[in-house]
Write a protein that holds these residues in place. Structure first.
Motif, mmCIF file in Angstrom:
data_model
loop_
_atom_site.group_PDB
_atom_site.id
_atom_site.type_symbol
_atom_site.label_atom_id
_atom_site.label_comp_id
_atom_site.label_asym_id
_atom_site.label_seq_id
_atom_site.Cartn_x
_atom_site.Cartn_y
_atom_site.Cartn_z
ATOM 1 N N PRO A 115 -8.110 -49.859 -14.937
ATOM 2 C CA PRO A 115 -9.513 -49.828 -15.378
ATOM 3 C C PRO A 115 -10.174 -51.192 -15.335
ATOM 4 O O PRO A 115 -11.385 -51.288 -15.283
ATOM 5 C CB PRO A 115 -9.426 -49.311 -16.820
ATOM 6 N N VAL A 118 -24.010 -36.809 -12.132
ATOM 7 C CA VAL A 118 -24.076 -37.018 -13.587
ATOM 8 C C VAL A 118 -23.450 -38.392 -13.900
ATOM 9 O O VAL A 118 -22.384 -38.711 -13.362
ATOM 10 C CB VAL A 118 -23.302 -35.893 -14.316
ATOM 11 N N PRO A 119 -24.125 -39.196 -14.747
ATOM 12 C CA PRO A 119 -23.557 -40.511 -15.075
ATOM 13 C C PRO A 119 -22.177 -40.375 -15.726
ATOM 14 O O PRO A 119 -21.899 -39.366 -16.382
ATOM 15 C CB PRO A 119 -24.554 -41.094 -16.079
ATOM 16 N N VAL A 120 -21.349 -41.383 -15.520
ATOM 17 C CA VAL A 120 -20.003 -41.348 -16.105
ATOM 18 C C VAL A 120 -19.729 -42.637 -16.872
ATOM 19 O O VAL A 120 -20.457 -43.618 -16.750
ATOM 20 C CB VAL A 120 -18.895 -41.178 -15.030
ATOM 21 N N ARG A 121 -18.689 -42.615 -17.677
ATOM 22 C CA ARG A 121 -18.225 -43.822 -18.362
ATOM 23 C C ARG A 121 -16.700 -43.767 -18.462
ATOM 24 O O ARG A 121 -16.113 -42.686 -18.379
ATOM 25 C CB ARG A 121 -18.820 -43.924 -19.757
ATOM 26 N N LEU A 122 -16.132 -44.932 -18.645
ATOM 27 C CA LEU A 122 -14.679 -44.998 -18.832
ATOM 28 C C LEU A 122 -14.395 -45.144 -20.312
ATOM 29 O O LEU A 122 -15.100 -45.875 -21.017
ATOM 30 C CB LEU A 122 -14.099 -46.192 -18.079
ATOM 31 N N LEU A 123 -13.397 -44.459 -20.757
ATOM 32 C CA LEU A 123 -13.022 -44.571 -22.168
ATOM 33 C C LEU A 123 -12.441 -45.976 -22.403
ATOM 34 O O LEU A 123 -11.575 -46.410 -21.644
ATOM 35 C CB LEU A 123 -11.973 -43.502 -22.477
ATOM 36 N N ARG A 127 -21.963 -34.588 -21.811
ATOM 37 C CA ARG A 127 -21.774 -35.821 -22.591
ATOM 38 C C ARG A 127 -20.291 -36.170 -22.728
ATOM 39 O O ARG A 127 -19.918 -36.935 -23.609
ATOM 40 C CB ARG A 127 -22.419 -35.673 -23.964
ATOM 41 N N GLY A 128 -19.479 -35.546 -21.901
ATOM 42 C CA GLY A 128 -18.047 -35.911 -21.889
ATOM 43 C C GLY A 128 -17.228 -35.162 -22.927
ATOM 44 O O GLY A 128 -16.065 -35.503 -23.157
ATOM 45 N N MET A 179 -8.435 -45.311 -25.762
ATOM 46 C CA MET A 179 -7.309 -44.736 -25.014
ATOM 47 C C MET A 179 -6.000 -44.885 -25.805
ATOM 48 O O MET A 179 -5.211 -43.951 -25.922
ATOM 49 C CB MET A 179 -7.140 -45.469 -23.675
ATOM 50 N N LYS A 194 -10.266 -49.157 -23.700
ATOM 51 C CA LYS A 194 -8.802 -49.180 -23.847
ATOM 52 C C LYS A 194 -8.372 -48.948 -25.296
ATOM 53 O O LYS A 194 -7.310 -48.376 -25.549
ATOM 54 C CB LYS A 194 -8.212 -50.488 -23.311
ATOM 55 N N ASN A 251 -19.043 -47.648 -21.264
ATOM 56 C CA ASN A 251 -20.000 -47.505 -22.349
ATOM 57 C C ASN A 251 -19.229 -47.056 -23.564
ATOM 58 O O ASN A 251 -18.838 -45.904 -23.674
ATOM 59 C CB ASN A 251 -21.049 -46.450 -21.947
#
Lengths: 211, 423
Positions: free
Chosen positions: A195, A67-72, A17-18, A77, A74, A204
């Motif tokens: 990004p 495995v699914p991924v997501r970008l944090l 889950r990151g 960040m 901004k 997400n």
């Protein structure tokens, strides 16, 4: 065979889950450190890689795998970088690394230019009404960072964990890494440059409720 | 970055001179920022006199000290007069020099020794009270030689310890507030000094903890002996005083334990800061880069694994659910032989059965329970009321001395027999 151990299931869920496993989670950290090779083999089949950061903590590099991924987002960040900056201030030793949310908001307001704050935390708001939205967004980002193991959020205060050092990855290269370092950051740290070019579907940013 | 000719290797004499310089500057009616060589010479002679050295040799020592302090950037030459005549040179403290001075003054004050002395003196007084207690012959002696001294010792302990605890807390708070200013200095020397002083503080706290524990343990032993002696002598008023002192001692131990944890946590935090921030980023390049980075919207992000939580499927949940019972109309053509006893009536019914049995000479617990179950009472309801029944039966007569046996009351209940007979 570590896969039948309850600690494997526990750490696996966090990593998938990151999340980040730092020395604070002593038992889990110890378990991964002792069985690192088996974890690596396990995640290889998913096209993922278990990484140990130079600062010691573990996380899963899932980019390009099954495995699914997501970008944090901004906003998260920016807040992550800001908290990382706060943890480098010697003044933080006075409060045993504890930062109150009020102080964080106050420092954000005084340190970060207003247009950057608005563009980062309330891009769709008009300037006059962006203040409340910024506060709301900061709260949401704090919960997200807490869920991912970057910080420990306790009521009105937070304590940064070792994993907050991930937000320093670019600053270690003076914010302008050369081509080789850019490639290394992308491959070894899961850094994504530009990004905006990434698909919106990947982003997400649902922080959800407190843990 | 430190240049090659900069290095802080200070000797105790240098530190003493530095502290005296700072004190002298502050003590003047018109505060000054620098001192002339002839003024520093007087201070240096004062140090030599304290050390028991020949004042004539202090000139060389002063020059050496000044050189080391200049090399360590703790002092600088002020003004241009030195170019004309070295004797007219003036020296001023740098920010680092001021920090080191404050640091040493703060550290010199932080010591657990007074608390240790208070506790040791307290124990010595307790031992003398114990000696007096062993010699006491009457209640008046006990009051005069034991109770009154114990009360005085307790009062002294409380005021002495509390005052010192507050002082230690204040001193530690001062050090806690002062550490960031030392960490701000880019000099390696100030960091090493910070490490060294923190080691000193933590060592003081550890020593304090050990001394408090060992002294308190000894005191508990002496207090127990005094208490035992008073009990043997039949003097009642000593024990409460001993207990009050024990309570106070426990609070002293708790305070020390708590402070050891708190100060230990602060020590860990500062060391972690030095390890992960200061040592890694001496020139503050990362910090500066982060400052620049947060001034703009981030142009990069991190890709994270994001497996959604596992969902529990609807059909699986349906299987786990217990099947509903089909609705059935009640039979009107059937009735139980046994009479249903309402739970609120059961207690009364049990008492009634006990009375009836007791009227015949004796009442047996199991028989009453069997009769209640047979009369329609459910076993769990009867069991719930058995303690009340036991109390009621015991009040009726005397309990039979025969060894009780285990008897079956219902298929699911076995009871140990209780028989009550008329007095």
């Amino acid at each position: 065979m570590i896969y039948l151990d309850p600690r494997f299931a526990q750490t696996d869920i966090v990593l998938r889950r990151g999340g980040h496993i730092t020395r604070v989670d002593y038992a889990d950290y110890q378990f991964i450190a002792e069985n690192f090779d088996e974890y690596e083999l396990f995640y290889q089949n998913y096209g993922c890689r278990l990484v140990q950061h130079p600062d010691g903590f573990f996380f899963l590099l899932a980019k390009g795998g099954k495995v699914p991924v997501r970008l944090l987002p901004k906003s998260a960040m920016h807040l992550g970088m800001f908290i990382a900056l706060k943890t480098r201030d010697p003044e933080i030793t006075r409060s045993n690394n504890r930062i109150t949310v009020d102080a964080l908001l106050r420092d954000l307001e005084t340190t970060v230019p207003a247009d950057t704050l608005q563009a980062t935390y309330a891009p769709k708001q008009r300037e006059a009404s962006s203040g409340a939205k910024v506060v709301e967004e900061v709260g949401r980002c704090l919960r997200l960072l807490h869920q991912l193991g970057f910080i420990e959020l306790n009521g009105d205060a937070l304590v940064a964990r070792d994993a907050i050092r991930r937000f320093e990855d670019l600053a270690r290269h003076g914010n302008e890494p050369d081509e080789i370092n850019r490639l290394a950051l992308e491959v070894q740290r899961g850094v994504v440059f530009d990004p905006a070019e990434a698909s919106d579907d990947e982003v997400n940013d649902d922080a959800g409720p407190d843990k | 970055m430190l240049s090659a000719d900069v290095g802080l290797e200070l000797q105790p004499r240098d530190l003493a001179l530095l502290v005296l310089l700072a004190t002298e500057m502050k003590a003047r009616s018109l505060p000054t920022l620098s001192l002339r060589v002839d003024e520093i010479r007087i201070l240096s002679r004062r140090i030599s006199a304290l050390e028991g050295r020949d004042p004539a040799a202090s000139e060389k020592l002063m020059t050496e000290s000044l050189n080391r302090l200049i090399r360590g950037e703790a002092i600088v030459t002020a003004g241009m007069s030195r170019l004309r005549n070295p004797e007219d040179a003036e020296y001023a403290l740098t920010a680092l020099g001021e920090s080191i001075t404050e640091w040493h003054v703060a550290r010199a004050r932080f010591s657990g020794e007074p608390l240790e002395a208070i506790l040791r003196a307290f124990n010595a007084q307790l031992v003398s009270v114990l000696d007096a207690a062993r010699r006491c012959t009457g209640p008046e002696h006990w009051r005069r030689d034991v109770v009154v001294p114990l009360q005085a010792v307790a009062a002294e302990l409380i005021t002495g310890v509390q005052r010192h605890q507050r002082a230690l807390d204040r001193e530690h708070e001062r050090i806690r507030l002062f550490v960031p200013s030392m960490l701000q200095e880019s000099s390696e020397a100030s960091i090493l000094e910070c490490e060294r002083v923190l080691e000193g503080v933590i060592q003081t706290v550890r020593d304090l903890f050990d001394v408090t524990l060992s002294t308190a343990t000894a005191a508990f032993g002496v207090l127990q002996s005094i208490g035992e002696a008073s009990e043997m002598a039949g003097v009642a008023e000593v024990l409460p005083v001993c207990q009050e002192i024990e309570r106070r001692l426990e609070s002293v131990v708790d305070w020390t334990t708590q402070r050891q944890q708190q100060w230990g946590a602060h020590y860990d935090v500062v060391h972690a800061f030095m390890r992960t921030v200061i040592r890694v980023d001496r020139s503050r390049k990362i910090t500066e880069a982060l400052k620049r980075a947060v001034a703009d919207v981030p142009a990069w992000t991190i890709c994270l694994a994001s497996e959604p939580p596992m969902l529990q499927m609807r059909d699986l949940r349906t299987e786990q659910r217990s099947p509903k019972r089909a609705l059935v109309r009640e039979r009107s053509d059937h009735s139980d032989q046994a009479e249903e006893v309402a739970p609120e009536m059961l207690a009364q019914k049990l008492k009634q059965l006990a009375d009836e049995a007791f009227a015949g000479g004796s009442a047996r617990w199991t028989e009453i329970a069997v009769a209640a179950v047979a009369g329609g009472g459910s076993t769990p309801e009867v069991v719930r009321r058995l303690p009340a029944l036991m109390t009621y039966m015991i009040q009726l007569g005397r309990v039979s001395p025969e060894a009780p046996e285990l008897l079956k009351v219902s298929p699911t209940l076995e009871l140990q027999e209780l028989e009550v007979r008329q007095r």
